[in-house]
Design an enzyme around this catalytic site. Structure first.
Site, PDB file in Angstrom:
ATOM      1  CG  HIS A   1       0.945   0.904   2.670  1.00 38.78           C
ATOM      2  ND1 HIS A   1       0.411  -0.113   1.914  1.00 38.78           N
ATOM      3  CD2 HIS A   1      -0.088   1.765   2.916  1.00 38.78           C
ATOM      4  CE1 HIS A   1      -0.886   0.125   1.705  1.00 38.78           C
ATOM      5  NE2 HIS A   1      -1.209   1.257   2.312  1.00 38.78           N
TER       6      HIS A   1
ATOM      7  CD1 TRP B   1       1.506  -8.451   8.120  1.00 36.78           C
ATOM      8  CD2 TRP B   1       1.900  -6.355   8.816  1.00 36.78           C
ATOM      9  NE1 TRP B   1       2.686  -8.457   8.841  1.00 36.78           N
ATOM     10  CE2 TRP B   1       2.947  -7.176   9.281  1.00 36.78           C
ATOM     11  CE3 TRP B   1       1.931  -4.991   9.132  1.00 36.78           C
ATOM     12  CZ2 TRP B   1       4.020  -6.678  10.035  1.00 36.78           C
ATOM     13  CZ3 TRP B   1       2.983  -4.497   9.888  1.00 36.78           C
ATOM     14  CH2 TRP B   1       4.016  -5.348  10.336  1.00 36.78           C
TER      15      TRP B   1
ATOM     16  CD1 TRP C   1      -5.027   7.019  -9.527  1.00 35.24           C
ATOM     17  CD2 TRP C   1      -4.061   8.391  -8.039  1.00 35.24           C
ATOM     18  NE1 TRP C   1      -3.725   7.241  -9.940  1.00 35.24           N
ATOM     19  CE2 TRP C   1      -3.116   8.084  -9.047  1.00 35.24           C
ATOM     20  CE3 TRP C   1      -3.678   9.241  -6.990  1.00 35.24           C
ATOM     21  CZ2 TRP C   1      -1.810   8.591  -9.040  1.00 35.24           C
ATOM     22  CZ3 TRP C   1      -2.376   9.749  -6.989  1.00 35.24           C
ATOM     23  CH2 TRP C   1      -1.463   9.425  -7.997  1.00 35.24           C
TER      24      TRP C   1
ATOM     25  CB  SER D   1      -4.100  -0.308  -9.118  1.00 34.76           C
ATOM     26  OG  SER D   1      -5.143   0.190  -8.302  1.00 34.76           O
ATOM     27  CB  THR D   2      -5.457   3.197 -12.905  1.00 34.76           C
ATOM     28  OG1 THR D   2      -5.989   1.877 -13.143  1.00 34.76           O
ATOM     29  CG2 THR D   2      -4.284   3.420 -13.842  1.00 34.76           C
TER      30      THR D   2
ATOM     31  CG  LEU E   1      15.659  -9.433 -10.322  1.00 34.55           C
ATOM     32  CD1 LEU E   1      15.089 -10.677 -10.995  1.00 34.55           C
ATOM     33  CD2 LEU E   1      15.410  -9.507  -8.808  1.00 34.55           C
TER      34      LEU E   1
ATOM     35  CB  SER F   1      -7.042  -6.003  -8.729  1.00 34.40           C
ATOM     36  OG  SER F   1      -7.760  -6.687  -7.735  1.00 34.40           O
TER      37      SER F   1
ATOM     38  CG  ASN G   1       1.137  -3.755   2.118  1.00 37.44           C
ATOM     39  OD1 ASN G   1       1.547  -4.903   2.159  1.00 37.44           O
ATOM     40  ND2 ASN G   1       1.598  -2.857   1.269  1.00 37.44           N
ATOM     41  N   GLY G   2      -2.781  -3.455   4.343  1.00 37.42           N
ATOM     42  CA  GLY G   2      -3.765  -2.814   5.230  1.00 37.42           C
ATOM     43  C   GLY G   2      -4.230  -3.773   6.321  1.00 37.42           C
TER      44      GLY G   2
ATOM     45  CG  ASP H   1      -4.315  -7.148  -1.832  1.00 38.71           C
ATOM     46  OD1 ASP H   1      -4.245  -6.081  -1.197  1.00 38.71           O
ATOM     47  OD2 ASP H   1      -5.398  -7.648  -2.209  1.00 38.71           O
TER      48      ASP H   1
HETATM   49  C1  IPE Z   1      -4.288  -4.468  -6.068  1.00 37.62           C
HETATM   50  O1  IPE Z   1      -4.697  -4.468  -4.772  1.00 37.62           O
HETATM   51  C2  IPE Z   1      -3.333  -3.335  -6.316  1.00 37.62           C
HETATM   52  C3  IPE Z   1      -2.047  -3.446  -5.641  1.00 37.62           C
HETATM   53  C4  IPE Z   1      -1.596  -4.451  -4.960  1.00 37.62           C
HETATM   54  C5  IPE Z   1      -1.187  -2.296  -5.817  1.00 37.62           C
HETATM   55  P1  IPE Z   1      -6.030  -3.734  -4.281  1.00 37.62           P
HETATM   56  O2  IPE Z   1      -6.112  -3.962  -2.829  1.00 37.62           O
HETATM   57  O3  IPE Z   1      -6.017  -2.330  -4.753  1.00 37.62           O
HETATM   58  O4  IPE Z   1      -7.148  -4.518  -5.081  1.00 37.62           O
HETATM   59  P2  IPE Z   1      -8.679  -4.753  -4.754  1.00 37.62           P
HETATM   60  O5  IPE Z   1      -9.289  -3.419  -4.503  1.00 37.62           O
HETATM   61  O6  IPE Z   1      -8.748  -5.631  -3.532  1.00 37.62           O
HETATM   62  O7  IPE Z   1      -9.222  -5.446  -5.962  1.00 37.62           O
HETATM   63  C1  IPE Z   2      -1.626  -3.611  -1.064  1.00 38.31           C
HETATM   64  O1  IPE Z   2      -2.128  -3.625   0.220  1.00 38.31           O
HETATM   65  C2  IPE Z   2      -0.851  -2.367  -1.357  1.00 38.31           C
HETATM   66  C3  IPE Z   2      -1.544  -1.410  -2.223  1.00 38.31           C
HETATM   67  C4  IPE Z   2      -2.692  -1.570  -2.796  1.00 38.31           C
HETATM   68  C5  IPE Z   2      -0.853  -0.169  -2.460  1.00 38.31           C
HETATM   69  P1  IPE Z   2      -3.574  -3.058   0.576  1.00 38.31           P
HETATM   70  O2  IPE Z   2      -3.407  -1.678   1.113  1.00 38.31           O
HETATM   71  O3  IPE Z   2      -4.507  -3.204  -0.551  1.00 38.31           O
HETATM   72  O4  IPE Z   2      -3.948  -4.041   1.752  1.00 38.31           O
HETATM   73  P2  IPE Z   2      -5.423  -4.537   2.148  1.00 38.31           P
HETATM   74  O5  IPE Z   2      -6.004  -5.172   0.938  1.00 38.31           O
HETATM   75  O6  IPE Z   2      -6.170  -3.314   2.569  1.00 38.31           O
HETATM   76  O7  IPE Z   2      -5.190  -5.476   3.262  1.00 38.31           O
HETATM   77 MG    MG Z   3      -5.803  -4.693  -1.048  1.00 35.32          MG
END
Ligand code: IPE
Ligand code: IPE
Ligand code: MG
Length: 237
Positions: A31, A19, A63, A59-60, A125, A190, A16-17, A14
């Protein structure tokens, strides 16, 4: 005595956004940096005795995001898979997925099937990618299949126990993770591996996923190795 290395580590990748936001870059770049961080990490993990890594990729609930971000994530995943297929001779990593693939686009499903075929011959692995994965969704799918088998007289209700139930889950072929790591400072699960996490140890890192390195994973493992796992029992009896 310190406990042995965990054989199965699950990671909620978690951050990436955030960052990308910190750098005033589009989310897509975050990403991509996340995918690169995973590749780098796996190279090092391959040199250890760790046998399974499960990563939460989509995750589900993801979407709910904007179409543009979802498309970027799917494209990134496609590139990741195609690169693996193209260069597969160089790697001994076995890749499969958990989650419901039936709603993904057909091209991607085809690539994933090809990927699994190649992977079945690998001995290194195991990487399990959680894709359109939700713990609740996985449990509901398992329940539906159990009901089908009961109705077809392939399963007796009396024989449903925890092991039997686990054998209907996407993770049926390997043991539950001893350690679950989540990055980015969020303290929640989550909807990840909610059945399998019953007795997992948790480790939370404040690092955003693209910044997470093998040294950070080693810290998580060190923390895990110092903990007492009691599974509801007592160590002194
Ligand atoms: C959990 O992260 C799912 C993944 C890392 C793929 P989210 O960013 O979707 O989770 P929430 O919304 O903060 O709980
Ligand atoms: C996790 O990073 C990757 C996915 C959920 C696909 P996020 O995209 O949730 O990153 P934040 O939480 O917005 O920083
Ligand atoms: Mg996130």
């Amino acid at each position: 005595m310190e406990r042995a290395l965990p054989k199965h580590i699950a990671i909620i990748m978690d951050g990436n956004g955030r960052w990308a936001k910190k750098r005033l870059l589009p989310k897509k770049i975050g990403h991509k940096a996340g995918a690169d961080a995973l590749k780098k990490l796996l190279k090092k993990v391959e040199e250890t005795e760790i046998e399974h890594i499960t990563v939460y990729a989509f995750s589900t609930e993801n979407w709910k995001r904007e179409k543009e971000e979802i498309d970027d994530l799917m494209k990134l995943l496609k590139d990741y898979i195609q690169q693996y297929i193209k260069e597969n001779e160089k790697s001994n990593i076995k890749i499969d997925t958990i989650g419901d693939l039936t709603v993904l686009d057909e091209d991607l499903q085809r690539d994933l099937a090809h990927l699994k075929e190649i992977s079945s011959k690998k001995t290194g692995l195991s990487l399990h990618i959680a894709l359109n994965y939700g713990g609740r969704d996985e449990i509901i799918r398992a329940v539906k299949n159990i009901v089908k088998d009961v109705n077809n007289n392939n399963l007796l209700i009396e024989n449903i126990d925890e092991n039997m139930f686990s054998s209907y889950l996407d993770t049926r072929e390997y043991k539950d993770p001893e350690l679950i790591v989540r990055t980015s400072g969020e303290l929640r699960i989550s909807n990840f591996l909610i059945w399998q996490a019953a007795y997992s140890e948790f480790y939370f890192s404040d690092k955003l996923w693209p910044d997470f390195t093998f040294e950070d994973l080693e810290q998580a493992i060190n923390s895990y190795q110092k903990r007492e796992r009691r599974f509801g029992g007592r160590l002194d009896s």
